[in-house]
Structures are given as structure tokens and as C-alpha cells.
Design a protein around this motif. Structure first.
Motif, short mmCIF file in Angstrom:
data_model
loop_
_atom_site.label_atom_id
_atom_site.label_comp_id
_atom_site.label_asym_id
_atom_site.label_seq_id
_atom_site.Cartn_x
_atom_site.Cartn_y
_atom_site.Cartn_z
N VAL A 226 3.74 -1.85 3.38
CA VAL A 226 3.48 -0.44 3.10
C VAL A 226 4.72 0.21 2.51
O VAL A 226 5.84 0.04 3.01
N GLU A 227 4.51 0.94 1.43
CA GLU A 227 5.56 1.78 0.87
C GLU A 227 5.24 3.21 1.30
O GLU A 227 4.29 3.82 0.82
N ALA A 228 6.04 3.72 2.24
CA ALA A 228 5.75 5.02 2.84
C ALA A 228 6.66 6.10 2.26
O ALA A 228 7.86 5.88 2.06
N VAL A 229 6.08 7.26 2.01
CA VAL A 229 6.82 8.43 1.56
C VAL A 229 6.66 9.50 2.64
O VAL A 229 5.55 9.94 2.94
N PHE A 230 7.78 9.89 3.25
CA PHE A 230 7.76 10.90 4.30
C PHE A 230 8.35 12.20 3.78
O PHE A 230 9.55 12.29 3.51
N GLU A 231 7.53 13.21 3.65
CA GLU A 231 7.96 14.52 3.18
C GLU A 231 7.05 15.58 3.79
O GLU A 231 5.94 15.25 4.25
N PRO A 232 7.48 16.84 3.81
CA PRO A 232 6.55 17.89 4.23
C PRO A 232 5.29 17.85 3.37
O PRO A 232 5.34 17.47 2.19
N THR A 233 4.17 18.24 3.95
CA THR A 233 2.91 18.13 3.24
C THR A 233 2.93 18.84 1.89
O THR A 233 2.41 18.31 0.90
N LEU B 123 0.85 -1.18 0.00
CA LEU B 123 0.00 0.00 0.00
C LEU B 123 0.89 1.23 0.00
O LEU B 123 2.00 1.21 0.54
N THR B 124 0.43 2.30 -0.61
CA THR B 124 1.20 3.53 -0.64
C THR B 124 0.67 4.49 0.42
O THR B 124 -0.51 4.84 0.42
N LEU B 125 1.56 4.91 1.31
CA LEU B 125 1.22 5.87 2.35
C LEU B 125 2.02 7.14 2.13
O LEU B 125 3.25 7.11 2.10
N PHE B 126 1.33 8.26 1.95
CA PHE B 126 1.97 9.57 1.94
C PHE B 126 1.81 10.13 3.36
O PHE B 126 0.69 10.29 3.84
N CYS B 127 2.93 10.45 4.00
CA CYS B 127 2.88 10.87 5.40
C CYS B 127 3.71 12.13 5.62
O CYS B 127 4.87 12.20 5.21
N ALA B 128 3.11 13.12 6.26
CA ALA B 128 3.81 14.36 6.57
C ALA B 128 5.05 14.08 7.42
O ALA B 128 5.03 13.22 8.31
N ALA C 66 4.53 -2.08 14.02
CA ALA C 66 3.46 -2.77 14.75
C ALA C 66 2.36 -3.23 13.80
O ALA C 66 1.79 -4.31 13.98
N TYR C 67 2.09 -2.42 12.79
CA TYR C 67 1.06 -2.77 11.80
C TYR C 67 1.47 -4.03 11.02
O TYR C 67 0.67 -4.95 10.84
N ILE C 68 2.71 -4.08 10.61
CA ILE C 68 3.20 -5.25 9.86
C ILE C 68 3.22 -6.48 10.77
O ILE C 68 2.83 -7.58 10.36
N GLN C 69 3.66 -6.29 12.01
CA GLN C 69 3.70 -7.41 12.95
C GLN C 69 2.30 -7.96 13.21
O GLN C 69 2.13 -9.17 13.46
#
Length: 236
Positions: free
Chosen positions: A41-48, A13-18, A32-35
Motif C-alpha cells: 500500500v502506498e498511503a497518503v496521510f493528510e487532512p481531508t 494500492l493507493t490509500l488516501f487517509c485522513a 498487520a494487513y501486509i503481514q
């Protein structure tokens, strides 16, 4: 955790996260979610604002966590759906490790601290930096502070405390904690504090609705709320 959501599709799943939520989400919540059996999850962490640029270019996340107002605009554009408040963070002050702790308990003390600093580091484009620049104007000390400020284009401003560029850093508390070597003095005085609210939402074009919903729900779970609290955020 919905077992159907976990097995619905092996693709991440793609998560865009601030970026302000990164420490809690990356270090605690996603593991914890994966466990618990969640979909990778493929997460992208960047400013909004940078996540918005990705969306303007055509990217479509399954789940997004970002500044509430920006998510509301994306809901109106039918890019996201079902927004839900998740956390907020105030602006804080940090100093180098082992530095003397300045008094910031009142507005007057805060003014004395930033005007006597050799250099104050703050963000150029993030919400805390934009607010702080305006606050300097309102307090009548903009020219004095900006003349020797260290303005950070991207990333935690507290890094400038470690390499000697600044002796005070202003940033959202949840971003100050990303530099554990820095000493967090505390939040701005209540009279001049500014909070940034964050929400989560589902992608309107998410092909795996059950999986996306499970991930988003996990971002609001009791364990997630505890992680926010220990990383400079207040649960919504």
C-alpha cells in the motif's frame, strides 16, 4: 484475506487517509494487513481537505478514508463508491508535560481554563479548529482567547505545547495522541463537544477491485477497530 486479492497485482494500492486516522492506520493496521498477505500500500496521510485538493487535481485513490460528508460528495460525483462509516473522534484538550491539569469538567470550568491560559493552540483549517473558533464566539470569549492564540496552519497543535508557544492545545483527540509527550486532559465537556465522523470508500476507477476491497475490509476488521480505540477514536 483473499489470496487472489493479494496476488492480483504487485503494484501498490493507493490509500488516501485522513490525518486524524494516521496513528492507527500507519502504525498498526497497515503493518498487520501486509503481514496477513495484503497487497503493498502506498498511503497518503493528510487532512481531508488536502486529500480533496489532490482529487480535484486528478488523483484517484483505490481506497479513501476521510470525513464522512466529504466522501459523500465524492460518491455523488462518481469518484468514490460504497461508503461505510468506520470511526469518529471528539475534540480534546492537552497541556505540556508535567503541567498542572486544568479542570474542564464543565463548560464554565472549560471557559476559565482557556481564558486564563497564556496562549491556546488550535488549528486554522481543520474541523476541530473551525469548530473551536465558532465555539469561542458562541461562548462570548473569542476576542479574549484569539488575542493571544497560537494558530497552527498544519500538523498537530500539541507540538506548540512542547516548544513553549502555548500552554493549552485544542485538537481532535486522535491528533493529540500524535504528540505523546503532551498530556491529554480529556475531551471537551459534553455540552460543547463536537464529533467528526470518518468513513471509508472504494475508488470508482480502481483497476484492482478485489485488492481494493480487501484493503478496505481490513480497515473495518476487529483488529483495526481496536487500533482506533487506542488512538483517540471511537469505532462507528
Amino acid at each position: 484475506m483473499d489470496s487472489h486479492a493479494a496476488s492480483e497485482d504487485a503494484r501498490p494500492l493507493t490509500l488516501f487517509c485522513a490525518f486524524a486516522l494516521k496513528q492507527a492506520v500507519q502504525d498498526v493496521i497497515l503493518p498487520a494487513y501486509i503481514q496477513a498477505g495484503g497487497t503493498p500500500v502506498e498511503a497518503v496521510f493528510e487532512p481531508t481537505f488536502r486529500l480533496l485538493t489532490r482529487i480535484e487535481s486528478g488523483a484517484r485513490p483505490d481506497v479513501m478514508a476521510g470525513i464522512t460528508g466529504s466522501l459523500a460528495d465524492l460518491v455523488k460525483a462518481n469518484i468514490l463508491t460504497d461508503p461505510r462509516p468506520v470511526a469518529r473522534t471528539g475534540i480534546g484538550v492537552a497541556v505540556p508535560p508535567d503541567a498542572q491539569t486544568p479542570d474542564i469538567s464543565t463548560v464554565e470550568a472549560f471557559i476559565a481554563a482557556v481564558t486564563s491560559a497564556r496562549s491556546v493552540a488550535y488549528s486554522r483549517s481543520g474541523p476541530s479548529g473551525i469548530y473551536f473558533a465558532g465555539l469561542l464566539e458562541r461562548l462570548g470569549i473569542a476576542e479574549q482567547v484569539k488575542a493571544r492564540a497560537t494558530v497552527i496552519d498544519a500538523g498537530p497543535t500539541a507540538v506548540a505545547l512542547l516548544d513553549g508557544r502555548a500552554d493549552i492545545a485544542i485538537h481532535q483527540l486522535s491528533e493529540l495522541v500524535l504528540v505523546p509527550e503532551a498530556a491529554i486532559v480529556g475531551p471537551l465537556p459534553a455540552a460543547v463537544q463536537e464529533y467528526t465522523d470518518f468513513s471509508t470508500a472504494l475508488g470508482s476507477e480502481a483497476s484492482r477491485v478485489a485488492g481494493a476491497t480487501a484493503l478496505r475490509d481490513f480497515l473495518h476488521s476487529p483488529g483495526a477497530l481496536a487500533a482506533y480505540s487506542t488512538n483517540g477514536l471511537e469505532p462507528a
